[in-house]
Scaffold this active site. Structure first.
Site, mmCIF file in Angstrom:
data_model
loop_
_atom_site.group_PDB
_atom_site.id
_atom_site.type_symbol
_atom_site.label_atom_id
_atom_site.label_comp_id
_atom_site.label_asym_id
_atom_site.label_seq_id
_atom_site.Cartn_x
_atom_site.Cartn_y
_atom_site.Cartn_z
ATOM 1 C CB THR A 93 -0.766 0.003 1.141
ATOM 2 O OG1 THR A 93 -1.629 -1.225 1.244
ATOM 3 C CG2 THR A 93 -1.764 1.237 1.231
ATOM 4 C CE LYS A 168 -5.115 -1.166 1.967
ATOM 5 N NZ LYS A 168 -4.745 -2.508 2.034
ATOM 6 C CE LYS A 236 2.651 1.789 4.674
ATOM 7 N NZ LYS A 236 1.724 0.916 3.684
#
Ligand code: NAP
Length: 285
Positions: A93, A168, A236
């Site tokens: 990701t 995502k 993150k």
């Protein structure tokens, strides 16, 4: 299709085992060699000497590493070995911009690139039931569909390069809200001194039911937070989402911002390597 996997952590390690079951796994590589040797001993495939040598041997190259700079480091090494026509599939990701940079590097060597972030947690990786959000050319996806089918059950072509990662980001914003809701609700029930096994059984079957509560409800109530999905990795992701929102004039991701600040506190407290359900720690009375 000869497939290699680079990055054999919680997610990549499980993907490699499922690719082996499908007869597709050819080579593996991991920064910490012991993890690669473990997968090699379970499957009989070889550990590549380097990222570039794996890239020169494999037609499909799956990446599953932590963050943006790691993906770009790995992609630059792949570019040294990749054969024209091979496909790099990044399941990490990262930001859409990183996906676009990676695609440019790989395309420059005659290879194809797909951003393929996944959702479904460590259980989804283990059971090959991940949902995969694909950015890139549809014809490239068609070429490697058998590889993606070995690790996931739903494969959706979202659009051009970077759009898999944008999808995502939407998923991660929603997960941030779900984590807030579930940890707050279960901590509230605990503070009310309810029988939480019964509460979980009752509410999971109704409108409040969801994947996160089903898979992490009991463990958080027991005070165990083994990953799963490491909190520092979700932080993150949320930073990526907040940066994306900053570029949309007047746009605000309020709940994501609150969750990111809570995660920063938990990282300072030393809980960054724990599962995201460790947010429960902040909610307990
Ligand atoms: P993890 O268990 O921490 O594994 C991270 C992997 O990346 C390890 O193999 C690590 O190697 C490797 N790595 C990190 N930096 C590297 C670098 N600079 N060069 C080469 N390898 C590097 O993490 P994970 O849970 O598998 O997550 C991997 C990715 O999938 C992340 O982007 C995460 O956000 C995403 N993701 C995770 C989940 C989940 O539920 N866990 C779900 C969906 C997506 P070492 O072994 O040497 O440390």
């Amino acid at each position: 299709m000869k497939t290699g996997v680079i990055g054999l952590g919680v997610m990549g390690g499980a993907m490699a085992l499922n690719l082996h079951k499908a007869g597709l796994l050819y080579q593996v590589w991991n920064r910490t060699t012991a993890k690669a040797e473990d997968i090699a001993s379970q499957t009989g495939v070889s550990v590549a000497e380097s990222i570039s040598s794996l890239a020169s041997e494999c037609e499909a190259i799956i990446i599953c590493v932590s963050k943006d700079e790691d993906v770009l480091d790995v992609v630059n090494e792949i570019a040294k070995g990749i054969k024209p026509g091979s496909t790099v599939i990044d399941t990490s990701t990262v930001s859409s911009d990183t996906a676009k940079q990676a695609a440019e590097i790989i395309n420059g060597q005659g290879g194809q690139f797909l951003d393929c972030p996944v959702t479904g947690g460590s259980e989804g990786a283990k059971n090959a039931t991940l949902s995969i959000m694909v950015g890139g050319e549809e014809s490239t996806l068609d070429n490697v569909r058998e590889v993606l089918s070995a690790i996931g059950k739903k494969i959706i072509h979202i659009g051009p390069t970077g759009s898999g990662q944008a999808c995502k980001a939407v998923n991660q914003v929603i997960c941030a809200g779900i984590n807030q809701a579930v940890t707050e609700g279960l901590a509230f029930g605990d503070a009310l001194e309810l029988n939480m096994d019964k509460v979980l059984e009752a509410i999971s079957a109704g409108a409040a039911g969801n994947w996160f509560m089903d898979h992490r409800g009991k463990t958080m109530l027991a005070g165990t937070y083994a990953p799963g999905f490491k909190l520092k990795l979700h932080l993150k992701d949320l930073d990526i989402c907040l940066e994306m929102a900053d570029k949309l004039p007047g746009y605000d991701l309020t709940l994501t911002d609150v969750t990111a600040r809570d995660y920063e506190k938990l990282v300072e407290m030393g809980h960054g390597e724990e599962d995201i359900s460790t947010l429960f720690r902040l909610k307990k009375a």
